[in-house]
Write a protein that holds these residues in place. Structure first.
Motif, short mmCIF file in Angstrom:
data_model
loop_
_atom_site.label_atom_id
_atom_site.label_comp_id
_atom_site.label_asym_id
_atom_site.label_seq_id
_atom_site.Cartn_x
_atom_site.Cartn_y
_atom_site.Cartn_z
N TRP A 137 34.65 43.35 35.20
CA TRP A 137 33.87 44.01 36.24
C TRP A 137 33.85 43.18 37.52
N ALA A 138 33.96 41.86 37.43
CA ALA A 138 34.00 41.04 38.64
C ALA A 138 35.25 41.36 39.46
N ARG A 139 36.38 41.56 38.78
CA ARG A 139 37.61 41.94 39.49
C ARG A 139 37.45 43.32 40.12
N ALA A 140 36.83 44.23 39.39
CA ALA A 140 36.57 45.56 39.94
C ALA A 140 35.64 45.48 41.13
N LEU A 141 34.66 44.59 41.05
CA LEU A 141 33.74 44.43 42.17
C LEU A 141 34.46 43.84 43.39
N GLY A 142 35.37 42.89 43.16
CA GLY A 142 36.16 42.36 44.26
C GLY A 142 36.93 43.46 44.97
N ARG A 229 34.70 51.78 34.55
CA ARG A 229 34.70 52.00 35.99
C ARG A 229 33.38 51.51 36.58
N LEU A 230 33.48 50.85 37.74
CA LEU A 230 32.32 50.28 38.41
C LEU A 230 31.74 51.27 39.41
N ALA A 262 34.79 34.71 36.13
CA ALA A 262 34.33 35.86 36.90
C ALA A 262 34.46 35.60 38.39
N GLU A 263 34.13 34.39 38.82
CA GLU A 263 34.26 34.07 40.24
C GLU A 263 35.71 34.14 40.69
N ALA A 264 36.62 33.63 39.86
CA ALA A 264 38.05 33.71 40.18
C ALA A 264 38.51 35.17 40.21
N ALA A 265 38.00 35.98 39.28
CA ALA A 265 38.37 37.40 39.21
C ALA A 265 37.87 38.16 40.44
N TYR A 270 39.48 41.13 45.20
CA TYR A 270 39.37 41.33 46.64
C TYR A 270 40.73 41.25 47.31
N THR A 271 41.51 40.24 46.93
CA THR A 271 42.81 40.03 47.60
C THR A 271 43.88 41.03 47.18
N GLU A 272 43.57 41.88 46.20
CA GLU A 272 44.46 43.00 45.91
C GLU A 272 44.41 44.04 47.03
#
Length: 337
Positions: A137-142, A229-230, A262-265, A270-272
């Motif tokens: 979910w952290a990656r989805a949030l990014g 899904r977020l 999670a922080e890395a994700a 975001y950078t995607e």
């Protein structure tokens, strides 16, 4: 002599919720909702009720108990939320309009003795993402944060609407933290140093920079995770600021042992979509730490019983975390007072 009614800020949590219930029911009627059942979801900064209607619909109704949002702010929040829902892939609730075709209802609860604004939105399924710090979910949030920033860069605030500018650590609120009675001389010095460092970073980063609308409260309590899904909700804290501030706010809540993935994700997600903001690591840490200053300041001024009860202990925790940040250069939540 018979004692008079207790003030709202003297009531316990249950008493405060019950004092607000008539306001919520009146507002539900103003939104055209035929209430079959209403129960409190969260009584914190604001007070949110779940409404189940007789025709089988469900929605969330929020009383702005401590909200500083003006009618113009709410218009901007709701207009942006609607634009996000129709123009992006980010999942957000749909704002409901009242029977007068307005996005909020004005009310003045007798217990509070001051006016509040009440909003309503469609229901989001799923669990809050506040528990744990999963990389998925952290990656989805990014990704969602970047999509919000990309949309915000071209979206224009409608005429008659407005958002506050977040160009200093307390977002324009009165500074009651620096002079809090619970601070001793050492604690006051630690807070003053942290506040000065954060103000300096805000001032430098904002010099000549363009600001965009930000959600400004992207953490697990304002996210739903459903079937992979977020969804993002609660735009009450939206304002104009630098995109890196949104990322720093989310990072604040991930600064615990075990949340490194999670922080890395978050950054990877975001950078995607967009490049990560070009901000020096030390300046990012100051923005992360500024969240601690804002939350401590908010607790000291809150009328909510549970938050007021936390304020004294949180003051000590704030001093300990700011002191550790000063000593190590990194802000972390797993530092207790």
């Amino acid at each position: 002599m018979t004692p008079g009614p207790r003030r709202y800020d003297e009531l316990d949590e249950e008493g405060q919720v019950e004092a607000l219930r008539p306001t919520a029911l009146d507002a539900a009627e103003a939104f055209g909702l035929d209430v079959e059942r209403m129960e409190v979801l969260l009584h914190a900064y604001n007070t949110t009720f779940r409404i189940d209607t007789r025709d089988g619909e469900r929605c969330a109704l929020r009383v702005g108990t401590n909200s500083k949002s003006t009618p113009a702010n709410v218009l901007a929040q709701q207009a942006w939320q609607e634009a996000i829902a129709t123009e992006t892939e980010v999942v957000v609730p749909r704002s409901l309009r009242s029977t007068r075709d307005e996005w909020f209802v004005r009310s003045e609860p007798a217990a509070l003795g001051r006016p509040v604004l009440v909003t309503a939105a469609s229901w989001l399924e799923g669990d809050d993402a506040r528990d744990g710090a999963g990389a998925e979910w952290a990656r989805a949030l990014g990704r969602a944060t970047a999509q919000l920033h990309r949309h915000a860069a071209t979206w224009r605030i409608p005429e008659g609407a407005a958002l506050p500018r977040f160009d200093e650590p307390l977002f324009g609120d009165e500074d009651v933290l620096s002079t809090a009675p619970g601070l001793d001389a050492d604690g006051r010095a630690v807070v003053a140093t942290g506040m000065a460092r954060a103000r300096d970073v805000f001032a430098r980063l904002h010099a000549g920079a363009e600001v965009v609308p930000l959600h400004a409260d992207l953490h697990g309590g304002n996210l739903k995770w459903h079937e992979g899904r977020l969804a993002v909700f609660d735009f009450d804290d939206a304002g104009l600021g630098l995109p890196v501030l949104d990322l720093a706010i989310t990072t604040f809540y991930l600064r615990r042992s075990g949340a490194e993935a999670a922080e890395a994700a978050l950054r990877e997600g975001y950078t995607e979509v967009l490049p990560w903001p070009d901000v020096a690591p030390g300046d990012l840490e100051a923005l992360v730490a500024s969240r601690q200053l804002l939350l401590a300041n908010d607790l000291l001024g809150s009328s909510t019983a549970s938050l007021r009860a936390m304020a004294a202990d949180y003051l000590g925790t704030t001093v300990a975390r700011l002191r550790a940040w000063s000593a190590t250069g990194t802000f972390r939540l797993d530092v207790e007072g």
